[in-house]
Write an enzyme that holds these catalytic residues in place. Structure first.
Site, PDB file in Angstrom:
ATOM      1  N   TYR A   8       0.822  -1.218   0.000  1.00 26.60           N
ATOM      2  CA  TYR A   8       0.000   0.000   0.000  1.00 26.60           C
ATOM      3  C   TYR A   8       0.858   1.272   0.000  1.00 26.60           C
ATOM      4  CZ  TYR A   8      -3.611  -3.302   1.620  1.00 26.60           C
ATOM      5  OH  TYR A   8      -4.464  -4.369   1.759  1.00 26.60           O
ATOM      6  N   HIS A  36       0.877 -11.554   2.322  1.00 26.50           N
ATOM      7  CA  HIS A  36      -0.240 -10.862   1.660  1.00 26.50           C
ATOM      8  C   HIS A  36      -0.964 -11.755   0.643  1.00 26.50           C
ATOM      9  CE1 HIS A  36      -1.517  -6.532   0.429  1.00 26.50           C
ATOM     10  NE2 HIS A  36      -2.524  -7.354   0.340  1.00 26.50           N
TER      11      HIS A  36
HETATM   12  N1  LIG Z   1      -5.351  -8.862   1.971  1.00 28.05           N
HETATM   13  C1  LIG Z   1      -5.696  -8.381   0.803  1.00 28.05           C
HETATM   14  O1  LIG Z   1      -5.310  -8.889  -0.261  1.00 28.05           O
HETATM   15  C2  LIG Z   1      -6.621  -7.217   0.740  1.00 28.05           C
HETATM   16  C3  LIG Z   1      -7.306  -6.917  -0.454  1.00 28.05           C
HETATM   17  C4  LIG Z   1      -8.196  -5.853  -0.457  1.00 28.05           C
HETATM   18  C5  LIG Z   1      -8.358  -5.081   0.699  1.00 28.05           C
HETATM   19  N2  LIG Z   1      -7.661  -5.356   1.832  1.00 28.05           N
HETATM   20  C6  LIG Z   1      -7.799  -4.547   3.069  1.00 28.05           C
HETATM   21  O2  LIG Z   1      -9.176  -4.421   3.381  1.00 28.05           O
HETATM   22  C7  LIG Z   1      -9.529  -3.049   3.418  1.00 28.05           C
HETATM   23  C8  LIG Z   1     -10.974  -2.842   2.975  1.00 28.05           C
HETATM   24  O3  LIG Z   1     -11.201  -3.340   1.690  1.00 28.05           O
HETATM   25  P1  LIG Z   1     -11.457  -2.398   0.428  1.00 28.05           P
HETATM   26  O4  LIG Z   1     -10.742  -1.139   0.662  1.00 28.05           O
HETATM   27  O5  LIG Z   1     -11.164  -3.191  -0.789  1.00 28.05           O
HETATM   28  O6  LIG Z   1     -13.034  -2.191   0.395  1.00 28.05           O
HETATM   29  P2  LIG Z   1     -14.218  -1.775   1.394  1.00 28.05           P
HETATM   30  O7  LIG Z   1     -13.703  -1.427   2.739  1.00 28.05           O
HETATM   31  O8  LIG Z   1     -15.277  -2.816   1.269  1.00 28.05           O
HETATM   32  O9  LIG Z   1     -14.804  -0.479   0.680  1.00 28.05           O
HETATM   33  C9  LIG Z   1     -14.081   0.716   0.589  1.00 28.05           C
HETATM   34  C10 LIG Z   1     -14.865   1.666  -0.312  1.00 28.05           C
HETATM   35  O10 LIG Z   1     -16.164   1.882   0.237  1.00 28.05           O
HETATM   36  C11 LIG Z   1     -16.386   3.272   0.477  1.00 28.05           C
HETATM   37  N3  LIG Z   1     -17.038   3.356   1.805  1.00 28.05           N
HETATM   38  C12 LIG Z   1     -16.487   3.243   3.019  1.00 28.05           C
HETATM   39  N4  LIG Z   1     -17.415   3.302   4.000  1.00 28.05           N
HETATM   40  C13 LIG Z   1     -18.604   3.464   3.376  1.00 28.05           C
HETATM   41  C14 LIG Z   1     -19.940   3.581   3.828  1.00 28.05           C
HETATM   42  N5  LIG Z   1     -20.233   3.559   5.129  1.00 28.05           N
HETATM   43  N6  LIG Z   1     -20.917   3.718   2.897  1.00 28.05           N
HETATM   44  C15 LIG Z   1     -20.632   3.731   1.568  1.00 28.05           C
HETATM   45  N7  LIG Z   1     -19.380   3.634   1.070  1.00 28.05           N
HETATM   46  C16 LIG Z   1     -18.370   3.486   1.968  1.00 28.05           C
HETATM   47  C17 LIG Z   1     -15.027   3.926   0.452  1.00 28.05           C
HETATM   48  O11 LIG Z   1     -15.119   5.191  -0.152  1.00 28.05           O
HETATM   49  P3  LIG Z   1     -14.812   6.568   0.666  1.00 28.05           P
HETATM   50  O12 LIG Z   1     -13.350   6.607   0.905  1.00 28.05           O
HETATM   51  O13 LIG Z   1     -15.307   7.599  -0.281  1.00 28.05           O
HETATM   52  O14 LIG Z   1     -15.624   6.479   1.925  1.00 28.05           O
HETATM   53  C18 LIG Z   1     -14.226   3.010  -0.471  1.00 28.05           C
HETATM   54  O15 LIG Z   1     -14.389   3.382  -1.815  1.00 28.05           O
HETATM   55  C19 LIG Z   1      -8.492  -2.389   2.497  1.00 28.05           C
HETATM   56  O16 LIG Z   1      -8.427  -0.994   2.679  1.00 28.05           O
HETATM   57  C20 LIG Z   1      -7.254  -3.131   2.915  1.00 28.05           C
HETATM   58  O17 LIG Z   1      -6.768  -2.636   4.157  1.00 28.05           O
HETATM   59  C21 LIG Z   1      -6.809  -6.433   1.874  1.00 28.05           C
END
Ligand SMILES: NC(=O)c1ccc[n+]([C@@H]2O[C@H](COP(=O)([O-])OP(=O)(O)OC[C@H]3O[C@@H](n4cnc5c(N)ncnc54)[C@H](OP(=O)(O)O)[C@@H]3O)[C@@H](O)[C@H]2O)c1
Length: 271
Positions: A47, A105
């Site tokens: 990241y 990861h």
């Molecule tokens: N281990 C892995 O391979 C892996 C892969 C993917 C993700 N991750 C981790 O998991 C975390 C979360 O996953 P993600 O970032 O893919 O997706 P997520 O948390 O499901 O969704 C994030 C998105 O949703 C929006 N959002 C956040 N809260 C909201 C709400 N209450 N209502 C509506 N929209 C909302 C955010 O936009 P705004 O910023 O505009 O609020 C952002 O665009 C990542 O940040 C990372 O730390 C790990």
């Protein structure tokens, strides 16, 4: 707040994801998150924001031992020497002392898992990290890694939300005493406008995103939603004052479809 317990690891089930949060904005949102009650943060070498996550935590003034920080070794760094070097760099970037949880990861077929696991275990034994685990591991990989590891693997982090059935991986985590942590837990924001989740949420004065997070919590699964907006930080943690009924839990599980959102050329063959 609910907590996850796996072997000797004990950490808040809800954390802040930080993928795509960068620079000052990242540090600022992490600092705000601490003020709003977040005590678990998820970052990764990939990241490019470990430095800022550490800065945000330090700027909040919270005691180090009150926060739980996860970082992840990039799939290109899984050869033992690279793993050791890159984890030392992560420790240096975060500037928080010992890393609470270090995950692999993604699997990397090009490097023997036994070598990677030995190096991971070495980082724990040498005091760089408190706990070790994996991410994006399938049932077969969980079994192989558990067999190879000389230390307990306490966590598997994988994509999980109402649009993706993960019952097989979840069962494997439970069988091996690993905590399950859901990434993309609000399906990248799309659960907010889901008609079923919105209808259920209305009963409790909650949004579809909150219902989706609550649904994970009630399965004993952690979640690390990401947001760049302070008001959504507050929304995403306000999920501990209501409960979904058994019928609602089942109805939400029924939304599962082929809803995988995170898939790369290097992904394993999913269960
Ligand atoms: N281990 C892995 O391979 C892996 C892969 C993917 C993700 N991750 C981790 O998991 C975390 C979360 O996953 P993600 O970032 O893919 O997706 P997520 O948390 O499901 O969704 C994030 C998105 O949703 C929006 N959002 C956040 N809260 C909201 C709400 N209450 N209502 C509506 N929209 C909302 C955010 O936009 P705004 O910023 O505009 O609020 C952002 O665009 C990542 O940040 C990372 O730390 C790990």
């Amino acid at each position: 707040m609910l907590y996850l317990d796996a072997r000797d690891a004990h950490f808040p089930a809800l954390g802040l994801g930080t993928w795509e949060l960068r620079g000052r904005d990242c540090a600022r949102i992490v600092e705000q998150a601490v003020r709003l009650g977040y005590r678990h943060f998820d970052t990764a070498q990939m990241y490019g924001n470990e430095r800022e996550v550490g800065e945000g935590i330090r700027a909040s003034g919270i005691k180090r031992e009150e926060v739980f920080v996860t970082t992840k070794v990039a799939p290109d760094n899984l050869a033992p020497r690279l793993l050791e070097r890159s984890v030392k760099e992560s420790v240096g970037a975060l500037r928080l002392g010992e890393i609470d949880l270090l995950l692999l990861h993604w699997p990397n077929k090009g490097i023997p898992l036994a070598e990677t696991i030995d190096a991971l275990v070495g980082m724990k034994r040498d005091g760089f990290v408190r706990h070790i685990g994996v991410s994006n591991y399938t049932v077969a990989l969980i079994e192989e890694a558990s067999r190879l590891s000389g230390e307990r693997l306490v966590c598997n982090q994988f994509e999980y939300h109402p649009y993706l059935d993960q019952s097989k991986v979840l069962a494997a985590c439970r069988a091996h005493g690993m905590a399950a942590v859901a990434y993309s837990p609000i399906a990248k924001g799309s659960t907010r406008s889901d008609s079923v989740l919105t209808r259920i949420g209305k009963t409790y004065g909650k949004t579809g995103a909150q219902v989706s997070l609550r649904w994970l919590m009630q399965q004993g699964v952690g979640a690390i939603p990401r947001t760049s907006k302070v008001e959504r930080l507050a929304e995403n943690i306000a999920i501990f004052d209501f409960s979904l009924s058994d019928a609602e839990m089942k109805e939400i599980a029924g939304l599962a479809r082929d809803g995988r959102l995170v898939d790369w050329a290097w992904s394993p063959k999913w269960d």
